[in-house]
Scaffold this active site. Structure first.
Site, PDB file in Angstrom:
ATOM      1  N   HIS A   1     -27.329  11.238 -11.687  1.00 45.74           N
ATOM      2  CA  HIS A   1     -27.613  11.224 -10.243  1.00 45.74           C
ATOM      3  C   HIS A   1     -28.808  10.312  -9.944  1.00 45.74           C
ATOM      4  O   HIS A   1     -29.614  10.585  -9.056  1.00 45.74           O
ATOM      5  CB  HIS A   1     -27.891  12.660  -9.771  1.00 45.74           C
ATOM      6  CG  HIS A   1     -27.477  12.942  -8.354  1.00 45.74           C
ATOM      7  ND1 HIS A   1     -26.317  13.593  -8.034  1.00 45.74           N
ATOM      8  CD2 HIS A   1     -28.072  12.674  -7.161  1.00 45.74           C
ATOM      9  CE1 HIS A   1     -26.234  13.720  -6.709  1.00 45.74           C
ATOM     10  NE2 HIS A   1     -27.285  13.159  -6.158  1.00 45.74           N
TER      11      HIS A   1
ATOM     12  N   SER B   1     -23.330  10.314 -15.444  1.00 47.38           N
ATOM     13  CA  SER B   1     -24.361  10.068 -14.428  1.00 47.38           C
ATOM     14  C   SER B   1     -25.418  11.149 -14.498  1.00 47.38           C
ATOM     15  O   SER B   1     -25.103  12.309 -14.780  1.00 47.38           O
ATOM     16  CB  SER B   1     -23.698  10.120 -13.037  1.00 47.38           C
ATOM     17  OG  SER B   1     -24.664  10.169 -12.000  1.00 47.38           O
TER      18      SER B   1
ATOM     19  N   ARG C   1     -28.522  -2.324 -12.234  1.00 49.72           N
ATOM     20  CA  ARG C   1     -29.306  -3.209 -11.360  1.00 49.72           C
ATOM     21  C   ARG C   1     -28.862  -4.654 -11.421  1.00 49.72           C
ATOM     22  O   ARG C   1     -29.075  -5.414 -10.482  1.00 49.72           O
ATOM     23  CB  ARG C   1     -30.806  -3.157 -11.761  1.00 49.72           C
ATOM     24  CG  ARG C   1     -31.409  -1.763 -11.662  1.00 49.72           C
ATOM     25  CD  ARG C   1     -31.510  -1.322 -10.218  1.00 49.72           C
ATOM     26  NE  ARG C   1     -32.008   0.052 -10.091  1.00 49.72           N
ATOM     27  CZ  ARG C   1     -31.233   1.117  -9.866  1.00 49.72           C
ATOM     28  NH1 ARG C   1     -29.916   0.974  -9.752  1.00 49.72           N
ATOM     29  NH2 ARG C   1     -31.750   2.320  -9.739  1.00 49.72           N
TER      30      ARG C   1
ATOM     31  N   THR D   1     -18.766  16.069  -7.462  1.00 48.86           N
ATOM     32  CA  THR D   1     -20.103  15.963  -8.047  1.00 48.86           C
ATOM     33  C   THR D   1     -20.574  17.340  -8.507  1.00 48.86           C
ATOM     34  O   THR D   1     -20.622  18.289  -7.725  1.00 48.86           O
ATOM     35  CB  THR D   1     -21.091  15.357  -7.031  1.00 48.86           C
ATOM     36  OG1 THR D   1     -20.640  14.040  -6.725  1.00 48.86           O
ATOM     37  CG2 THR D   1     -22.503  15.291  -7.596  1.00 48.86           C
TER      38      THR D   1
ATOM     39  N   VAL E   1     -23.405   7.900  -1.578  1.00 46.92           N
ATOM     40  CA  VAL E   1     -24.792   8.099  -1.159  1.00 46.92           C
ATOM     41  C   VAL E   1     -24.748   8.727   0.229  1.00 46.92           C
ATOM     42  O   VAL E   1     -24.136   8.163   1.139  1.00 46.92           O
ATOM     43  CB  VAL E   1     -25.567   6.757  -1.156  1.00 46.92           C
ATOM     44  CG1 VAL E   1     -26.940   6.928  -0.504  1.00 46.92           C
ATOM     45  CG2 VAL E   1     -25.724   6.213  -2.575  1.00 46.92           C
TER      46      VAL E   1
ATOM     47  N   ARG F   1     -32.300  11.921 -10.001  1.00 52.01           N
ATOM     48  CA  ARG F   1     -32.718  12.737  -8.850  1.00 52.01           C
ATOM     49  C   ARG F   1     -32.520  14.229  -9.057  1.00 52.01           C
ATOM     50  O   ARG F   1     -32.865  15.024  -8.195  1.00 52.01           O
ATOM     51  CB  ARG F   1     -31.916  12.306  -7.608  1.00 52.01           C
ATOM     52  CG  ARG F   1     -32.157  10.878  -7.226  1.00 52.01           C
ATOM     53  CD  ARG F   1     -31.088  10.357  -6.274  1.00 52.01           C
ATOM     54  NE  ARG F   1     -31.127  10.928  -4.945  1.00 52.01           N
ATOM     55  CZ  ARG F   1     -31.956  10.555  -3.974  1.00 52.01           C
ATOM     56  NH1 ARG F   1     -32.833   9.607  -4.213  1.00 52.01           N
ATOM     57  NH2 ARG F   1     -31.902  11.106  -2.784  1.00 52.01           N
TER      58      ARG F   1
ATOM     59  N   TYR G   1     -18.761  17.533  -2.263  1.00 49.18           N
ATOM     60  CA  TYR G   1     -19.687  18.607  -2.590  1.00 49.18           C
ATOM     61  C   TYR G   1     -18.935  19.883  -2.261  1.00 49.18           C
ATOM     62  O   TYR G   1     -18.620  20.164  -1.120  1.00 49.18           O
ATOM     63  CB  TYR G   1     -20.984  18.498  -1.779  1.00 49.18           C
ATOM     64  CG  TYR G   1     -21.999  17.593  -2.438  1.00 49.18           C
ATOM     65  CD1 TYR G   1     -22.312  17.736  -3.784  1.00 49.18           C
ATOM     66  CD2 TYR G   1     -22.654  16.607  -1.714  1.00 49.18           C
ATOM     67  CE1 TYR G   1     -23.241  16.911  -4.397  1.00 49.18           C
ATOM     68  CE2 TYR G   1     -23.594  15.779  -2.319  1.00 49.18           C
ATOM     69  CZ  TYR G   1     -23.876  15.940  -3.663  1.00 49.18           C
ATOM     70  OH  TYR G   1     -24.799  15.131  -4.264  1.00 49.18           O
TER      71      TYR G   1
ATOM     72  N   SER H   1     -26.209   5.200 -12.661  1.00 49.69           N
ATOM     73  CA  SER H   1     -27.629   5.544 -12.861  1.00 49.69           C
ATOM     74  C   SER H   1     -28.326   4.428 -13.618  1.00 49.69           C
ATOM     75  O   SER H   1     -28.326   4.404 -14.857  1.00 49.69           O
ATOM     76  CB  SER H   1     -27.828   6.896 -13.568  1.00 49.69           C
ATOM     77  OG  SER H   1     -27.232   7.937 -12.793  1.00 49.69           O
TER      78      SER H   1
ATOM     79  N   SER I   1     -19.500   9.866   0.676  1.00 43.41           N
ATOM     80  CA  SER I   1     -20.094  11.156   0.317  1.00 43.41           C
ATOM     81  C   SER I   1     -19.732  12.257   1.306  1.00 43.41           C
ATOM     82  O   SER I   1     -19.597  12.006   2.502  1.00 43.41           O
ATOM     83  CB  SER I   1     -21.620  11.000   0.282  1.00 43.41           C
ATOM     84  OG  SER I   1     -22.255  12.261   0.299  1.00 43.41           O
TER      85      SER I   1
ATOM     86  N   LYS J   1     -18.124  14.031 -11.585  1.00 43.21           N
ATOM     87  CA  LYS J   1     -19.331  13.186 -11.633  1.00 43.21           C
ATOM     88  C   LYS J   1     -20.535  14.017 -12.039  1.00 43.21           C
ATOM     89  O   LYS J   1     -20.748  15.112 -11.512  1.00 43.21           O
ATOM     90  CB  LYS J   1     -19.573  12.566 -10.251  1.00 43.21           C
ATOM     91  CG  LYS J   1     -20.856  11.757 -10.104  1.00 43.21           C
ATOM     92  CD  LYS J   1     -20.868  10.990  -8.791  1.00 43.21           C
ATOM     93  CE  LYS J   1     -22.102  10.136  -8.595  1.00 43.21           C
ATOM     94  NZ  LYS J   1     -23.227  10.851  -8.016  1.00 43.21           N
TER      95      LYS J   1
HETATM   96  C1  LIG Z   1     -30.352   8.459  -1.279  1.00 41.21           C
HETATM   97  C2  LIG Z   1     -29.322   8.906  -2.261  1.00 41.21           C
HETATM   98  C3  LIG Z   1     -28.363   9.821  -1.860  1.00 41.21           C
HETATM   99  C4  LIG Z   1     -27.363  10.223  -2.749  1.00 41.21           C
HETATM  100  N1  LIG Z   1     -26.383  11.054  -2.296  1.00 41.21           N
HETATM  101  C5  LIG Z   1     -25.382  11.389  -3.122  1.00 41.21           C
HETATM  102  C6  LIG Z   1     -24.294  12.150  -2.646  1.00 41.21           C
HETATM  103  O1  LIG Z   1     -24.230  12.502  -1.480  1.00 41.21           O
HETATM  104  N2  LIG Z   1     -23.321  12.491  -3.519  1.00 41.21           N
HETATM  105  C7  LIG Z   1     -23.358  12.097  -4.851  1.00 41.21           C
HETATM  106  O2  LIG Z   1     -22.460  12.420  -5.612  1.00 41.21           O
HETATM  107  N3  LIG Z   1     -24.364  11.341  -5.309  1.00 41.21           N
HETATM  108  C8  LIG Z   1     -25.358  10.971  -4.473  1.00 41.21           C
HETATM  109  N4  LIG Z   1     -26.357  10.163  -4.947  1.00 41.21           N
HETATM  110  C9  LIG Z   1     -26.311   9.690  -6.343  1.00 41.21           C
HETATM  111  C10 LIG Z   1     -25.493   8.385  -6.465  1.00 41.21           C
HETATM  112  O3  LIG Z   1     -24.133   8.604  -6.268  1.00 41.21           O
HETATM  113  C11 LIG Z   1     -25.671   7.755  -7.859  1.00 41.21           C
HETATM  114  O4  LIG Z   1     -25.343   8.704  -8.838  1.00 41.21           O
HETATM  115  C12 LIG Z   1     -27.050   7.222  -8.112  1.00 41.21           C
HETATM  116  O5  LIG Z   1     -27.635   6.660  -6.958  1.00 41.21           O
HETATM  117  C13 LIG Z   1     -26.940   6.150  -9.199  1.00 41.21           C
HETATM  118  O6  LIG Z   1     -28.142   5.714  -9.575  1.00 41.21           O
HETATM  119  P1  LIG Z   1     -28.833   4.345  -9.046  1.00 41.21           P
HETATM  120  O7  LIG Z   1     -29.352   4.643  -7.686  1.00 41.21           O
HETATM  121  O8  LIG Z   1     -29.885   4.184 -10.070  1.00 41.21           O
HETATM  122  O9  LIG Z   1     -27.806   3.235  -9.064  1.00 41.21           O
HETATM  123  C14 LIG Z   1     -27.348   9.735  -4.073  1.00 41.21           C
HETATM  124  C15 LIG Z   1     -28.315   8.813  -4.467  1.00 41.21           C
HETATM  125  C16 LIG Z   1     -29.298   8.380  -3.588  1.00 41.21           C
HETATM  126  C17 LIG Z   1     -30.282   7.343  -4.041  1.00 41.21           C
HETATM  127  O1  LIG Z   2     -29.950  13.192  -2.176  1.00 36.29           O
HETATM  128  C1  LIG Z   2     -29.084  13.275  -3.048  1.00 36.29           C
HETATM  129  O2  LIG Z   2     -29.229  12.781  -4.181  1.00 36.29           O
HETATM  130  C2  LIG Z   2     -27.846  13.953  -2.804  1.00 36.29           C
HETATM  131  O3  LIG Z   2     -27.005  13.916  -3.632  1.00 36.29           O
HETATM  132  C3  LIG Z   2     -27.587  14.674  -1.585  1.00 36.29           C
HETATM  133  C4  LIG Z   2     -27.401  16.041  -1.646  1.00 36.29           C
HETATM  134  C5  LIG Z   2     -27.121  16.736  -0.481  1.00 36.29           C
HETATM  135  C6  LIG Z   2     -27.005  16.071   0.691  1.00 36.29           C
HETATM  136  C7  LIG Z   2     -27.179  14.690   0.727  1.00 36.29           C
HETATM  137  C8  LIG Z   2     -27.456  13.986  -0.422  1.00 36.29           C
END
Ligand SMILES: Cc1cc2nc3c(=O)[nH]c(=O)nc-3n(C[C@H](O)[C@H](O)[C@H](O)COP(=O)(O)O)c2cc1C
Ligand SMILES: O=C(O)C(=O)c1ccccc1
Length: 383
Positions: free
Chosen positions: A280, A278, A315, A174, A96, A283, A148, A312, A124, A256
């Protein structure tokens, strides 16, 4: 006494030490109260109409556990093995980014909590603190690095090498975010934390990234932010590009963001070491299949050739049990620990993990199982 019973006991006896809500819904509500709207919605919201985000949770209800009785589950072992290393639990902290938007210590607090709980942290690329600073909080505790893949492939290669040097055990690439999806809340709030120089610590300390700047980030931060915006995502990538990254490291590589069984097969054919099913956390592609729905066909397609992890929508303990019974080796949790971090920093992340692991341990025992390897689809009914 096994982990879950022990935690349960402690929580009943030392109620006052429970500084965060136990239920996920309460946890999210408390985080909403505490945080400003912009960072709260950056974490909580998803893409589009958030159909996929909702489905990620709803779809778990279609799988029901059919518990077994009289199995002597008095002592349990939750450990798993991945890439030749033993892990205490089948749970990892999902990568994250920009954790400083919910707590000033951000990834550093999360890293300490992960190390204390013996749960691997996947740091991350978009962390506020650099991967070296994060590793510096973790001693010998297990950690993976999420990449990334930059448009400038020498930056991607540099980050992978830095991660290997800093003691990370695996590289997670990812694939689902070469660009940010249409996230309505963030657009309404006109919020992009990177423009405020949060979430770019790995770039500001990268020698290759800095070599592309006329002045150092200390001298001209705006120019560094603009360069970051230009090179962050790489939508040109294809399967052939994987060779380049494989040549940079001897660490195992996981992909991922896999949702299609044919992509899972392609991952095997291209010699990657693992995949993470996943979307994500809903998102990226709104309307995408729920991750737990995608999992069975992918498990069947991969036929045990490489380990499959998923995230994903995890909980509670029963979600973990279902994912593992369908065939995942381990799961990642995202938002739950971000809310723990928002509410109580390192201690908040620790309690989220403790509660989730205790819930899983008790659910496993009450379903008649003692180890992760005993789980399979016989324990589930699809309704
Ligand atoms: C605020 C936020 C930032 C995230 N940033 C990244 C990231 O930098 N790299 C990445 O691979 N996934 C990122 N993710 C996705 C998470 O790794 C993960 O796939 C996702 O949160 C899983 O779902 P959940 O929140 O329902 O548990 C992010 C998710 C959130 C909520
Ligand atoms: O916000 C995100 O879900 C995420 O993966 C992300 C992407 C770029 C920079 C930081 C977080």
């Amino acid at each position: 006494m096994s982990f879950g019973n022990h935690v349960q006991f402690k929580v009943y006896q030392q109620h006052e030490k429970n500084i965060i809500p136990v239920s996920y819904e309460e946890l999210e509500a408390k985080a909403k109260e505490k945080l400003e709207n912009k960072p709260y919605y950056y974490v909580a919201a998803s893409a589009g109409a958030e159909i996929t985000a909702k489905q990620n949770n709803k779809a778990f209800e279609k799988w029901q556990i059919v518990p077994r009785m009289l199995c002597d589950t008095s002592s349990r072992n939750l450990s798993i093995e991945l890439f030749g290393r033993k892990y205490a639990y089948p749970v990892l902290l999902a990568p994250v980014g920009v954790q400083s938007i919910v707590h000033p210590e951000g990834e550093l607090a999360t890293a300490r909590a992960a190390a204390a709980m013996d749960v691997p942290f996947i740091a991350s690329t978009a962390s506020t603190y650099s991967l070296e600073k994060i590793a510096g909080e973790m001693g010998q505790a297990p950690r993976w690095y999420q990449l990334y893949w930059s448009k400038d492939r020498e930056i991607a290669a540099s980050m992978v090498k830095r991660a290997e040097a800093a003691g990370y055990d695996a590289i997670v690439i990812t694939l689902d975010t070469p660009m940010m999806a249409w996230r309505e809340k963030d657009i309404e709030n006109a919020y992009l934390p990177f423009l405020e120089a949060q979430g770019i610590g790995n770039y500001l300390e990268d020698p290759v990234f800095c070599s592309r700047l006329d002045k150092s980030p200390q001298e001209d931060l705006q120019a560094a932010i603009m360069l970051w915006a230009r090179v962050f995502g790489n939508p040109t990538l294809t399967w052939e590009d994987l060779e380049f990254i494989k040549a940079q490291t001897s660490l195992p590589i996981l992909l991922k963001g896999i949702l299609h069984p044919e992509d899972a097969r392609l991952a095997v054919e291209h010699g990657v070491d693992g995949i993470i099913v996943s979307n994500h956390g809903g998102r990226q592609v709104d309307g995408a299949i729920a991750a737990i729905e995608a999992l069975p066909e992918i498990v069947d397609a991969v036929k045990g050739d490489i380990p499959i992890l998923m995230d994903s929508g995890i909980r509670r303990g029963s979600d973990i049990l279902k994912a593992l019974a369908i065939g995942a080796k381990a799961v990642l949790v995202g938002r739950p620990y971000m809310y723990g971090l928002a509410l109580a920093g390192e201690e908040g992340v620790k309690q989220v993990l403790r509660n989730l692991l205790a819930d899983f341990d008790l659910t496993l025992a009450l379903s008649g199982k003692r180890t992760v390897s005993e789980l399979n689809r016989d324990l589930l009914k699809r309704v």
